[in-house]
Design a protein around this motif. Structure first.
Motif, PDB file in Angstrom:
ATOM      1  N   LYS A 176      10.725   7.254  -3.180  1.00  0.00           N
ATOM      2  CA  LYS A 176      10.437   8.630  -3.603  1.00  0.00           C
ATOM      3  C   LYS A 176      10.382   9.524  -2.376  1.00  0.00           C
ATOM      4  CE  LYS A 176       7.915   7.879  -7.949  1.00  0.00           C
ATOM      5  NZ  LYS A 176       7.924   6.413  -8.064  1.00  0.00           N
ATOM      6  N   ARG A 177      10.623   8.938  -1.211  1.00  0.00           N
ATOM      7  CA  ARG A 177      10.585   9.711   0.040  1.00  0.00           C
ATOM      8  C   ARG A 177      12.004   9.845   0.574  1.00  0.00           C
ATOM      9  NH1 ARG A 177       5.742   7.129  -0.904  1.00  0.00           N
ATOM     10  NH2 ARG A 177       3.911   8.293  -0.219  1.00  0.00           N
ATOM     11  N   ALA A 178      12.799  10.576  -0.195  1.00  0.00           N
ATOM     12  CA  ALA A 178      14.224  10.692   0.126  1.00  0.00           C
ATOM     13  C   ALA A 178      14.455  11.394   1.459  1.00  0.00           C
ATOM     14  CB  ALA A 178      14.915  11.452  -1.000  1.00  0.00           C
ATOM     15  N   HIS A 197       0.692   7.135 -12.807  1.00  0.00           N
ATOM     16  CA  HIS A 197       0.203   5.842 -13.300  1.00  0.00           C
ATOM     17  C   HIS A 197       0.912   4.707 -12.563  1.00  0.00           C
ATOM     18  CE1 HIS A 197      -0.419   8.499 -17.003  1.00  0.00           C
ATOM     19  NE2 HIS A 197      -1.602   8.318 -16.433  1.00  0.00           N
ATOM     20  N   CYS A 198       0.846   4.773 -11.258  1.00  0.00           N
ATOM     21  CA  CYS A 198       1.573   3.809 -10.406  1.00  0.00           C
ATOM     22  C   CYS A 198       1.228   2.357 -10.773  1.00  0.00           C
ATOM     23  CB  CYS A 198       1.226   4.093  -8.948  1.00  0.00           C
ATOM     24  SG  CYS A 198       1.865   2.844  -7.816  1.00  0.00           S
ATOM     25  N   TYR A 199       2.239   1.593 -11.114  1.00  0.00           N
ATOM     26  CA  TYR A 199       2.041   0.201 -11.518  1.00  0.00           C
ATOM     27  C   TYR A 199       1.546  -0.636 -10.336  1.00  0.00           C
ATOM     28  CZ  TYR A 199       3.110  -4.420 -13.404  1.00  0.00           C
ATOM     29  OH  TYR A 199       3.034  -5.725 -13.827  1.00  0.00           O
ATOM     30  N   ALA A 200       2.107  -0.383  -9.150  1.00  0.00           N
ATOM     31  CA  ALA A 200       1.702  -1.151  -7.961  1.00  0.00           C
ATOM     32  C   ALA A 200       0.216  -0.922  -7.677  1.00  0.00           C
ATOM     33  CB  ALA A 200       2.553  -0.739  -6.752  1.00  0.00           C
ATOM     34  N   LYS A 201      -0.229   0.325  -7.845  1.00  0.00           N
ATOM     35  CA  LYS A 201      -1.654   0.618  -7.594  1.00  0.00           C
ATOM     36  C   LYS A 201      -2.536  -0.096  -8.627  1.00  0.00           C
ATOM     37  CE  LYS A 201      -5.085   4.340  -7.406  1.00  0.00           C
ATOM     38  NZ  LYS A 201      -6.014   3.543  -6.611  1.00  0.00           N
ATOM     39  N   ALA A 253       5.901  -2.960  -4.127  1.00  0.00           N
ATOM     40  CA  ALA A 253       4.475  -2.600  -4.116  1.00  0.00           C
ATOM     41  C   ALA A 253       4.183  -1.492  -3.106  1.00  0.00           C
ATOM     42  CB  ALA A 253       3.640  -3.831  -3.781  1.00  0.00           C
ATOM     43  N   SER A 254       5.218  -0.782  -2.714  1.00  0.00           N
ATOM     44  CA  SER A 254       5.020   0.277  -1.731  1.00  0.00           C
ATOM     45  C   SER A 254       6.266   1.163  -1.715  1.00  0.00           C
ATOM     46  CB  SER A 254       4.783  -0.344  -0.349  1.00  0.00           C
ATOM     47  OG  SER A 254       4.574   0.667   0.604  1.00  0.00           O
ATOM     48  N   ASP A 255       6.466   1.846  -0.590  1.00  0.00           N
ATOM     49  CA  ASP A 255       7.667   2.653  -0.406  1.00  0.00           C
ATOM     50  C   ASP A 255       8.087   2.429   1.043  1.00  0.00           C
ATOM     51  OD1 ASP A 255       9.525   4.701   0.034  1.00  0.00           O
ATOM     52  OD2 ASP A 255       8.546   6.041  -1.405  1.00  0.00           O
ATOM     53  N   LEU A 256       9.248   1.800   1.234  1.00  0.00           N
ATOM     54  CA  LEU A 256       9.691   1.460   2.596  1.00  0.00           C
ATOM     55  C   LEU A 256       9.724   2.681   3.513  1.00  0.00           C
ATOM     56  CD1 LEU A 256      10.848  -0.760   4.501  1.00  0.00           C
ATOM     57  CD2 LEU A 256      13.115  -0.158   3.648  1.00  0.00           C
ATOM     58  N   PRO A 310      -8.298  -0.693  -0.018  1.00  0.00           N
ATOM     59  CA  PRO A 310      -7.756   0.365  -0.884  1.00  0.00           C
ATOM     60  C   PRO A 310      -6.231   0.335  -0.907  1.00  0.00           C
ATOM     61  CG  PRO A 310      -8.690   1.290   1.140  1.00  0.00           C
ATOM     62  CD  PRO A 310      -8.978  -0.181   1.159  1.00  0.00           C
ATOM     63  N   PHE A 311      -5.672   0.633  -2.044  1.00  0.00           N
ATOM     64  CA  PHE A 311      -4.208   0.652  -2.178  1.00  0.00           C
ATOM     65  C   PHE A 311      -3.587   1.637  -1.190  1.00  0.00           C
ATOM     66  CE2 PHE A 311      -0.453   2.585  -4.338  1.00  0.00           C
ATOM     67  CZ  PHE A 311       0.373   1.460  -4.326  1.00  0.00           C
ATOM     68  N   GLU A 312      -4.323   2.692  -0.881  1.00  0.00           N
ATOM     69  CA  GLU A 312      -3.790   3.748  -0.020  1.00  0.00           C
ATOM     70  C   GLU A 312      -3.637   3.302   1.438  1.00  0.00           C
ATOM     71  OE1 GLU A 312      -6.132   4.055  -2.325  1.00  0.00           O
ATOM     72  OE2 GLU A 312      -4.937   5.227  -3.750  1.00  0.00           O
ATOM     73  N   GLY A 329       0.839  -1.202   0.000  1.00  0.00           N
ATOM     74  CA  GLY A 329       0.000   0.000   0.000  1.00  0.00           C
ATOM     75  C   GLY A 329       0.868   1.244   0.000  1.00  0.00           C
ATOM     76  N   CYS A 330       0.344   2.292  -0.607  1.00  0.00           N
ATOM     77  CA  CYS A 330       1.139   3.521  -0.706  1.00  0.00           C
ATOM     78  C   CYS A 330       0.223   4.680  -1.087  1.00  0.00           C
ATOM     79  CB  CYS A 330       2.231   3.320  -1.768  1.00  0.00           C
ATOM     80  SG  CYS A 330       3.568   4.527  -1.697  1.00  0.00           S
ATOM     81  N   THR A 331       0.757   5.882  -1.046  1.00  0.00           N
ATOM     82  CA  THR A 331       0.020   7.062  -1.521  1.00  0.00           C
ATOM     83  C   THR A 331       0.931   7.848  -2.462  1.00  0.00           C
ATOM     84  OG1 THR A 331       0.720   8.163   0.520  1.00  0.00           O
ATOM     85  CG2 THR A 331      -1.554   7.361   0.445  1.00  0.00           C
ATOM     86  N   LYS A 332       0.307   8.561  -3.383  1.00  0.00           N
ATOM     87  CA  LYS A 332       1.082   9.250  -4.413  1.00  0.00           C
ATOM     88  C   LYS A 332       1.785  10.488  -3.858  1.00  0.00           C
ATOM     89  CE  LYS A 332      -1.803   7.421  -8.079  1.00  0.00           C
ATOM     90  NZ  LYS A 332      -2.596   7.634  -9.278  1.00  0.00           N
ATOM     91  N   VAL A 333       3.005  10.711  -4.331  1.00  0.00           N
ATOM     92  CA  VAL A 333       3.767  11.863  -3.825  1.00  0.00           C
ATOM     93  C   VAL A 333       4.226  12.826  -4.905  1.00  0.00           C
ATOM     94  CG1 VAL A 333       4.703  11.050  -1.637  1.00  0.00           C
ATOM     95  CG2 VAL A 333       5.840  10.408  -3.747  1.00  0.00           C
ATOM     96  N   SER A 334       4.314  12.367  -6.148  1.00  0.00           N
ATOM     97  CA  SER A 334       4.825  13.271  -7.190  1.00  0.00           C
ATOM     98  C   SER A 334       4.337  12.799  -8.549  1.00  0.00           C
ATOM     99  CB  SER A 334       6.359  13.328  -7.148  1.00  0.00           C
ATOM    100  OG  SER A 334       6.901  12.060  -7.412  1.00  0.00           O
TER     101      SER A 334
HETATM  102  S1  SF4 Z   1       4.394   2.775  -4.918  1.00  0.00           S
HETATM  103 FE1  SF4 Z   1       5.847   4.280  -5.761  1.00  0.00          FE
HETATM  104  S2  SF4 Z   1       4.858   5.049  -7.635  1.00  0.00           S
HETATM  105 FE2  SF4 Z   1       3.275   4.018  -6.412  1.00  0.00          FE
HETATM  106  S3  SF4 Z   1       2.323   5.642  -5.205  1.00  0.00           S
HETATM  107 FE3  SF4 Z   1       3.950   4.738  -3.946  1.00  0.00          FE
HETATM  108  S4  SF4 Z   1       5.762   6.009  -4.318  1.00  0.00           S
HETATM  109 FE4  SF4 Z   1       4.292   6.430  -5.955  1.00  0.00          FE
END
Ligand code: SF4
Length: 296
Positions: A101-103, A26-30, A68-71, A41-43, A16-21
């Protein structure tokens, strides 16, 4: 494994994740999640501690962490991130690739990790871990790469995918005193001084275009310029794929790939320089180091 794939297996202790930029549009994991797991929900970011012990150790592999997310998502506690790194540390025969993407949060995590464990320097940074950030355009390169360069790591990379604009690897690092230039492929930077200083640099650049419905165009010229910058700095360059849009036969306009296939050739050849594929010697972990990494 397809030639375009830079990893062997994915390992998802977080989903699961949320969009940041813009790169997330078109997030593939979502899209995969919405197709196969409609009940949640993916979020909704979920931790899976049961997966921490599920790493196949029969053969060395390149492991994509949290594909499928962002650590480093804000909802992932620092303590859980430490548990994930502990698993990476205990599996030195695998190469773990952590892309975020969360540097900023990654940077904050490593400050916290160092301050909360006096023995931190005994085991970090890990030889078998590559840390990377996505820089889909120049703004994201300017924002995220400085955090990456300031984060302790043995190997650093940037993923310019989906490439949404030209990316110059001489970035502007913003500070309270103004901005200064940093060549992130060589480490040369001009910190308010006429002569350059050498600092941390990138060890790999990955580049690719967007795929799927609504994919945005990646221009041939952008890719060439990125490849040429890497060549000039002797930085490995991996061109993953064109994506939905490919150059026509004369390299003059970008056309939909449906007729031609997605393709991976740039100027008549593939660009497959992946340093972790050349790694031969597994890194040994000492018992002492393993003990110090255990999370209480
Ligand atoms: S998984 Fe990656 S591309 Fe998808 S919403 Fe999260 S940070 Fe963005």
């Amino acid at each position: 494994m397809k030639d375009s794939q830079w990893w062997d297996v994915s390992w998802n202790p977080v989903t699961g994740c949320t969009k940041v930029s813009a790169g997330c549009e078109h997030c593939y994991a979502k899209s995969m999640h919405d197709r196969f797991f409609q009940s949640t929900p993916f979020e909704k970011v979920e931790l899976h501690p049961e997966r921490l012990s599920k790493i196949d150790s029969t053969k060395p592999k390149v492991v994509f962490v949290d594909s499928a997310s962002d650590l480093f998502h804000e909802k992932v506690p620092f303590e859980f991130i430490t548990e994930c790194f502990s698993v990476m540390q205990r599996n030195p025969f695998h190469t773990f690739v952590v892309l975020t993407k969360r540097a900023k949060r990654m940077h904050e995590y490593f400050i916290w990790a160092r301050e909360s464990n006096p023995e931190w320097h005994l085991f970090y940074p890990l030889e078998n871990v590559w840390l990377g950030v996505t820089a889909e355009n120049q703004d994201m390169a300017d924002e995220r790469i400085p955090y990456l360069l300031n984060t302790p790591a043995k190997h650093r990379f940037v993923s310019v995918e989906p490439m949404l604009g030209t990316v110059n690897m001489e970035i502007a690092v913003r500070t309270d005193r103004g901005a200064y230039a940093y060549e992130v492929l060589t480490g040369k930077h001009w910190l308010f001084a006429p002569k350059p200083t050498i600092g941390n640099k990138l060890d790999l650049v990955i580049c690719g275009g967007e795929t799927g419905k609504g994919a945005r165009v990646m221009q041939l010229d952008w890719v060439r310029r990125l490849r040429d910058q890497c060549a000039a700095a002797h930085t490995p360059f991996f061109f993953k794929q064109w994506g939905e849009w490919v150059p026509d036969m004369n390299d003059s306009v970008m056309v939909r790939s449906r007729a031609t296939g997605i393709g991976r050739k740039l100027d008549g050849r593939e660009w497959n320089d992946l340093p972790w594929r050349k790694k031969a010697e597994p890194v040994k972990a000492s018992a002492e180091v393993q003990l110090s990494l255990e999370v209480k």
